[in-house]
Write a protein that holds these residues in place. Structure first.
Motif, PDB file in Angstrom:
ATOM      1  N   PRO A   3      41.385  28.250  51.708  1.00 38.64           N
ATOM      2  CA  PRO A   3      42.582  27.800  50.987  1.00 38.64           C
ATOM      3  C   PRO A   3      43.090  28.890  50.055  1.00 38.64           C
ATOM      4  N   ALA A   4      44.401  29.091  50.027  1.00 39.24           N
ATOM      5  CA  ALA A   4      44.964  30.228  49.304  1.00 39.24           C
ATOM      6  C   ALA A   4      44.621  30.215  47.821  1.00 39.24           C
ATOM      7  N   HIS A   5      44.681  29.050  47.193  1.00 43.99           N
ATOM      8  CA  HIS A   5      44.474  29.035  45.740  1.00 43.99           C
ATOM      9  C   HIS A   5      43.042  29.353  45.340  1.00 43.99           C
ATOM     10  N   LYS A   6      42.103  29.309  46.313  1.00 44.69           N
ATOM     11  CA  LYS A   6      40.705  29.606  45.985  1.00 44.69           C
ATOM     12  C   LYS A   6      40.451  31.100  45.754  1.00 44.69           C
ATOM     13  N   ILE A   7      41.363  31.959  46.184  1.00 46.36           N
ATOM     14  CA  ILE A   7      41.155  33.402  46.034  1.00 46.36           C
ATOM     15  C   ILE A   7      41.828  33.945  44.775  1.00 46.36           C
ATOM     16  N   VAL A   8      42.545  33.096  44.048  1.00 45.64           N
ATOM     17  CA  VAL A   8      43.337  33.543  42.905  1.00 45.64           C
ATOM     18  C   VAL A   8      42.485  34.214  41.836  1.00 45.64           C
ATOM     19  N   ASP A   9      41.358  33.601  41.474  1.00 46.57           N
ATOM     20  CA  ASP A   9      40.528  34.175  40.406  1.00 46.57           C
ATOM     21  C   ASP A   9      40.077  35.589  40.740  1.00 46.57           C
ATOM     22  N   TYR A  10      39.817  35.847  42.018  1.00 46.15           N
ATOM     23  CA  TYR A  10      39.420  37.204  42.413  1.00 46.15           C
ATOM     24  C   TYR A  10      40.607  38.158  42.339  1.00 46.15           C
ATOM     25  N   MET A  11      41.755  37.743  42.849  1.00 40.28           N
ATOM     26  CA  MET A  11      42.896  38.644  42.942  1.00 40.28           C
ATOM     27  C   MET A  11      43.504  38.971  41.580  1.00 40.28           C
ATOM     28  N   LYS A  12      43.194  38.175  40.565  1.00 42.54           N
ATOM     29  CA  LYS A  12      43.727  38.472  39.233  1.00 42.54           C
ATOM     30  C   LYS A  12      42.762  39.317  38.385  1.00 42.54           C
ATOM     31  N   LEU A  13      41.642  39.736  38.970  1.00 42.17           N
ATOM     32  CA  LEU A  13      40.709  40.594  38.235  1.00 42.17           C
ATOM     33  C   LEU A  13      41.348  41.942  37.914  1.00 42.17           C
ATOM     34  N   PRO A  14      40.829  42.641  36.893  1.00 43.57           N
ATOM     35  CA  PRO A  14      41.330  43.993  36.609  1.00 43.57           C
ATOM     36  C   PRO A  14      41.170  44.900  37.819  1.00 43.57           C
ATOM     37  N   LYS A  15      42.050  45.866  37.943  1.00 44.84           N
ATOM     38  CA  LYS A  15      42.065  46.745  39.114  1.00 44.84           C
ATOM     39  C   LYS A  15      40.756  47.505  39.298  1.00 44.84           C
ATOM     40  N   ASP A  16      40.043  47.806  38.194  1.00 44.63           N
ATOM     41  CA  ASP A  16      38.803  48.563  38.348  1.00 44.63           C
ATOM     42  C   ASP A  16      37.663  47.708  38.897  1.00 44.63           C
ATOM     43  N   GLN A  17      37.908  46.424  39.100  1.00 42.51           N
ATOM     44  CA  GLN A  17      36.916  45.556  39.724  1.00 42.51           C
ATOM     45  C   GLN A  17      37.319  45.157  41.143  1.00 42.51           C
ATOM     46  N   LEU A  18      38.371  45.782  41.639  1.00 47.63           N
ATOM     47  CA  LEU A  18      38.899  45.445  42.961  1.00 47.63           C
ATOM     48  C   LEU A  18      38.921  46.680  43.847  1.00 47.63           C
ATOM     49  N   GLU A  19      38.966  46.439  45.136  1.00 51.26           N
ATOM     50  CA  GLU A  19      39.204  47.483  46.112  1.00 51.26           C
ATOM     51  C   GLU A  19      39.875  46.823  47.309  1.00 51.26           C
ATOM     52  N   PRO A  20      40.607  47.597  48.114  1.00 52.04           N
ATOM     53  CA  PRO A  20      41.259  47.001  49.286  1.00 52.04           C
ATOM     54  C   PRO A  20      40.236  46.421  50.258  1.00 52.04           C
ATOM     55  N   ILE A  21      40.660  45.469  51.054  1.00 46.32           N
ATOM     56  CA  ILE A  21      39.802  44.957  52.128  1.00 46.32           C
ATOM     57  C   ILE A  21      39.355  46.108  53.017  1.00 46.32           C
ATOM     58  N   MET A  22      40.256  47.058  53.255  1.00 46.14           N
ATOM     59  CA  MET A  22      39.934  48.208  54.109  1.00 46.14           C
ATOM     60  C   MET A  22      39.083  49.219  53.340  1.00 46.14           C
ATOM     61  N   THR A  23      37.921  48.761  52.899  1.00 49.79           N
ATOM     62  CA  THR A  23      36.969  49.591  52.163  1.00 49.79           C
ATOM     63  C   THR A  23      35.614  49.488  52.839  1.00 49.79           C
ATOM     64  N   ASN A  24      34.898  50.596  52.909  1.00 49.57           N
ATOM     65  CA  ASN A  24      33.583  50.579  53.537  1.00 49.57           C
ATOM     66  C   ASN A  24      32.644  49.599  52.845  1.00 49.57           C
ATOM     67  N   SER A  25      31.782  48.971  53.624  1.00 52.70           N
ATOM     68  CA  SER A  25      30.919  47.900  53.137  1.00 52.70           C
ATOM     69  C   SER A  25      30.104  48.278  51.911  1.00 52.70           C
ATOM     70  N   GLU A  26      29.610  49.498  51.868  1.00 48.32           N
ATOM     71  CA  GLU A  26      28.707  49.896  50.787  1.00 48.32           C
ATOM     72  C   GLU A  26      29.434  50.174  49.472  1.00 48.32           C
ATOM     73  N   ASN A  27      30.758  50.264  49.516  1.00 48.24           N
ATOM     74  CA  ASN A  27      31.513  50.684  48.338  1.00 48.24           C
ATOM     75  C   ASN A  27      32.231  49.529  47.646  1.00 48.24           C
ATOM     76  N   ILE A  28      31.885  48.315  48.015  1.00 48.04           N
ATOM     77  CA  ILE A  28      32.585  47.146  47.492  1.00 48.04           C
ATOM     78  C   ILE A  28      31.824  46.570  46.310  1.00 48.04           C
ATOM     79  N   VAL A  29      32.534  46.273  45.232  1.00 50.01           N
ATOM     80  CA  VAL A  29      31.911  45.718  44.029  1.00 50.01           C
ATOM     81  C   VAL A  29      31.689  44.220  44.182  1.00 50.01           C
TER      82      VAL A  29
END
Length: 778
Positions: free
Chosen positions: A472-498
């Motif tokens: 459900p779309a609204h379930k991802i909101v808390d993640y997507m509103k995190l500060p940019k330094d806690q995010l990375e694109p989906i197209m990121t290698n598995s080992e580099n994801i926070v």
């Protein structure tokens, strides 16, 4: 080399390495988010076409395995020897082969152990301290011998979790090569040491549950798009594997029950007469039959056999092989039909999970196969197995899940739905990546994200009130509103994801659900997604193959969507900034003068005028009436006698089409929107009318193509509007709903007045168990 040429080469390489940051029109409010992905995706070729389908020259390698292994329960060691037949279907000559040794991740000297962060806390357990004080261990694969099929030793080099085997001659295209490897390793305590395969120890009855995975030297993938995939196994990014056929002879204690990838070839030799009879009966039942029942499992726990049995399994066209082995297992099975083909749905579980697994597990397996087959391809394998092992991990035809009850057999609602969800998820992995065989080591989202999306559809098909947490779309909101330094694109290698779970599982699943429900529509999406599964079943797709296939099969340009959801960290935040109301001038003085008077009176109004009136001030023109003239008595809004004649004249001059428009009495609303979040999305508008009725308009995301920051649009409505709401069904993952309404809504946050009390230190905050409480009241 010419310096200018060198500069452009470097620039091109940088653009490809950091494609998600490319701005085609920097400094502008357009020309960036809707540009095609041509500068980011790898170019099509004869192996992979521009449509997203395998090209005419597509190839992939193959590796067949014959394995003889023994499980030493007393010494907790697994020993094996294997013969690998490797088929070089590539056009390239190969002088060496790469083999994966995943168990080496547990060695103290492994890269993932050395680079793992650690810190001191107020409470330090034995395991954490011992790893710091004395990190040495006896874990990892012991390679005893590597030879060719005649027994001649082959040179090899082990680099962490990868082993290079140097061939005595160059393996040419279309040739095959046989090699033999003998090895053993100490089985880890999966509960303490972590990881996917290993054992769980049950101290109360001195028994083990073995879930054996990543347990044999496995061929690495050699592909057209990257050559050898020999990226080290760090523990998170999972596996890139080669399809082939497996014959496995597994020797275990005689009272163990073994479930594994593929079909058992010798049930008549390893099962009791009673169990074999039940197995045969299960071939035609529509409800699970216990091949080994609870009483038999409990009896086996108390008697440990010193004899051995060898179970033989065969699996065709799979990418891996895993198994479960223990004497403390209940085993049930039933036949299910997928498009006319019989599939054996089965479950293996300990007594601790009996109340849940005997009721649900095998039926959930069958349900998963049915729903996934509808959305991808018909399940092609003869078996699908769910094993309760207090974890969650997937392999071809077999997976390990959680879901144990309290000692009295009760369970919480959270455990029930968690168990059903994990079984759907892990069984679903048969489709992604066991069949649609993406590279998990590089792109976790290509199996976890796609599978979590299909899991969501299967959960919703299980129960209309299923509490799905990912999709459900609204379930991802808390993640997507995190500060940019806690995010990375989906197209990121598995080992580099926070934030691994939200990034690799939830966000891509949400994106696909939005794509299906909001952007493309179910019909177009379902056809394209099914086409992707058909094209890449038993092959090695890349992200570009998925992106291109979804567009190719639907005629929907989705580059803006992939760019925003998969290549950026922008959130969705569309604001409804203003609403302006317009009505057509009726040109009828009797109507218009009423409105004009209201406007005139409103313009005259000010606080001083009202207070002067209330105080009863004698105005100058009242004290001296000679100051009054024509305009003091003039009624500027009086309807003239000729007004009706003038209106009739105006109306008669209108064309038939203009008269129809005039008589429609439309209400016009001009809406201003701003894209605060940065991620362009469709604009979904719910109108609430004066009579209480509602209407929804859907504006495609392309409205943002000429101005990615602000847009204005006018809407004509038959009825007067009293409220406007953006994204009424919460389907776009908008992170700020406070700016989605007109007029603005203030939503109260509820709080509770309670007696303050101090919770005991270390007390549990887990969900209560209503089932248990109900039994206690009876």
């Amino acid at each position: 080399m010419n310096k200018i040429l060198l500069f452009f080469i470097v620039l091109l390489c940088s653009a490809k390495a950091f494609g998600q940051h490319i701005l085609h029109n920097p400094g502008s409010n357009h020309g960036n988010k809707f540009e095609q992905l041509g500068t980011i995706l790898s170019g099509p070729n004869s192996y992979r076409s521009a449509s997203g389908a395998p090209g005419p020259a597509y190839w992939q390698q193959r590796a067949d395995y014959e394995i003889n292994a023994e499980l030493d329960e007393k010494n907790l060691r697994l020993s094996g020897s294997e013969t690998i037949t490797y088929y070089n279907n590539s056009p390239d000559p190969l002088s060496y082969l790469w083999v994966q040794l995943d168990e080496n991740e547990h060695k103290a000297s492994s890269d993932n152990k050395l680079t793992e962060q650690s810190r001191m806390t107020d409470q330090m357990g034995y395991k954490a301290l011992s790893d710091i004080i004395n990190p040495e261990n006896d874990l990892g694969v012991k390679i005893l011998k590597v030879t060719d099929e005649k027994g001649t030793a082959l040179p090899y080099v082990i680099n962490n979790t990868m082993m290079r085997i140097d061939l005595p001659y160059v393996l040419q295209s279309k040739q095959k090569y046989k090699l033999k490897i003998t090895w053993n390793y100490k089985i880890i305590n999966r509960v303490i040491d972590g990881g996917r395969g290993g054992y769980e120890y049950f101290a109360e009855d001195d028994n083990y549950l073995f879930t054996i995975a990543q347990w044999f030297p496995r061929m690495a993938v050699y592909s057209d798009f990257q050559g050898w995939q020999n990226k080290q196994f760090e523990g998170r990014g999972e596996f890139a594997l080669v399809f082939g056929n497996y014959k496995v002879n597994m020797t275990v204690p005689a009272d163990h029950v073994v479930g594994a990838t593929g079909e058992c070839q010798n049930y008549a030799q390893v099962l009791s007469a009673a169990s074999l009879k039940r197995w045969n009966a299960a071939q035609s039942t529509k409800v699970p039959i216990e091949i080994v029942n609870l009483a038999e499992a409990k009896s086996a726990i108390t008697k440990k056999s010193t004899a051995k049995k060898t179970w033989t399994y065969f699996a065709e066209n799979v990418r891996d092989f895993a198994l479960v082995s223990s004497r403390r297992l209940v085993w049930d099975a039933m036949a299910t039909s997928i498009e006319g083909k019989k599939i054996m749905a089965m479950s293996y579980y300990c007594p601790e999970a009996y109340s849940l697994y005997s009721r649900y597990s095998t039926k959930v397996v069958a349900h998963t196969l049915k729903i996934y087959s509808q959305h991808t391809i018909p399940y092609p394998y003869p078996v699908a197995i769910s094993v309760e092992a207090a974890n969650g991990m997937e392999y071809p035809m077999i997976c390990f899940n959680f879901g144990r009850t309290e000692k009295d057999g009760t369970y919480t609602e959270a455990i029930k739905y968690g168990m059903i969800g994990v079984i759907i998820h892990e069984v679903g992995h048969n489709f992604f990546p066991m069949i649609v065989n993406s590279d998990e080591r590089q792109w976790t989202w290509m199996d976890e994200g796609l599978n979590t999306f299909c899991q969501y559809m299967a959960q919703q098909a299980w129960d209309i009130n299923y509490p799905s947490q990912r999709g459900p779309a609204h379930k991802i909101v808390d993640y997507m509103k995190l500060p940019k330094d806690q995010l990375e694109p989906i197209m990121t290698n598995s080992e580099n994801i926070v934030n691994f779970g939200p990034n690799a599982y939830a966000k891509p699943a949400t994106a696909l659900n939005i794509l299906r429900e909001t952007v493309m529509g179910r019909e177009l999406f379902d056809y394209a997604f099914k086409e992707y599964a058909k094209r890449w079943a038993f092959k090695h797709p890349t992200p570009a193959d998925l992106f291109r296939t979804m567009e190719d099969a639907s005629a929907v340009d989705l580059d803006w969507f992939w760019r925003g959801w998969f290549f950026s960290t922008d959130p969705v935040d569309i604001s409804l900034d203003d609403v302006r109301y317009y009505r057509m001038n009726s040109m009828n003085a009797a109507i218009e003068n009423v409105e004009l008077k209201k406007a005139y009176d409103k313009d005259l109004y000010n606080i001083s005028r009202e207070r002067n009136r209330k105080e009863g001030i004698k105005f100058a023109i009242e004290q001296d009436t000679s100051l009054q003239d024509f305009y003091n008595k003039f009624n500027r809004f009086e309807v003239s006698k000729s007004a009706d004649q003038e209106f009739q004249q105006y109306f008669s001059n209108l064309s038939a089409a203009e008269k129809k428009l005039y008589e429609s009495k439309k209400n016009f609303y001009e809406l201003d929107f701003s894209n605060i979040g940065g991620l362009v999305m469709p604009i979904i508008i719910e109108w609430t009318f004066k009579d209480g009725s509602k209407e929804v308009d859907r504006i495609p995301a392309y409205i943002w193509r000429k101005n990615e920051n602000k847009v204005t649009k006018v809407f004509a409505k038959d009825k007067e509007v009293i409220a406007v709401q953006l994204d009424p069904y919460r389907e776009t993952a908008d992170i700020d709903e406070s700016n989605n309404s007109w007029p603005r809504k203030n939503q109260p946050t509820r709080f509770e007045l309670f007696k303050q009390q101090q919770a005991p230190r270390g007390s549990s905050t887990e969900q209560t168990n209503p089932m248990q409480q109900s039994r206690q009241r009876q």
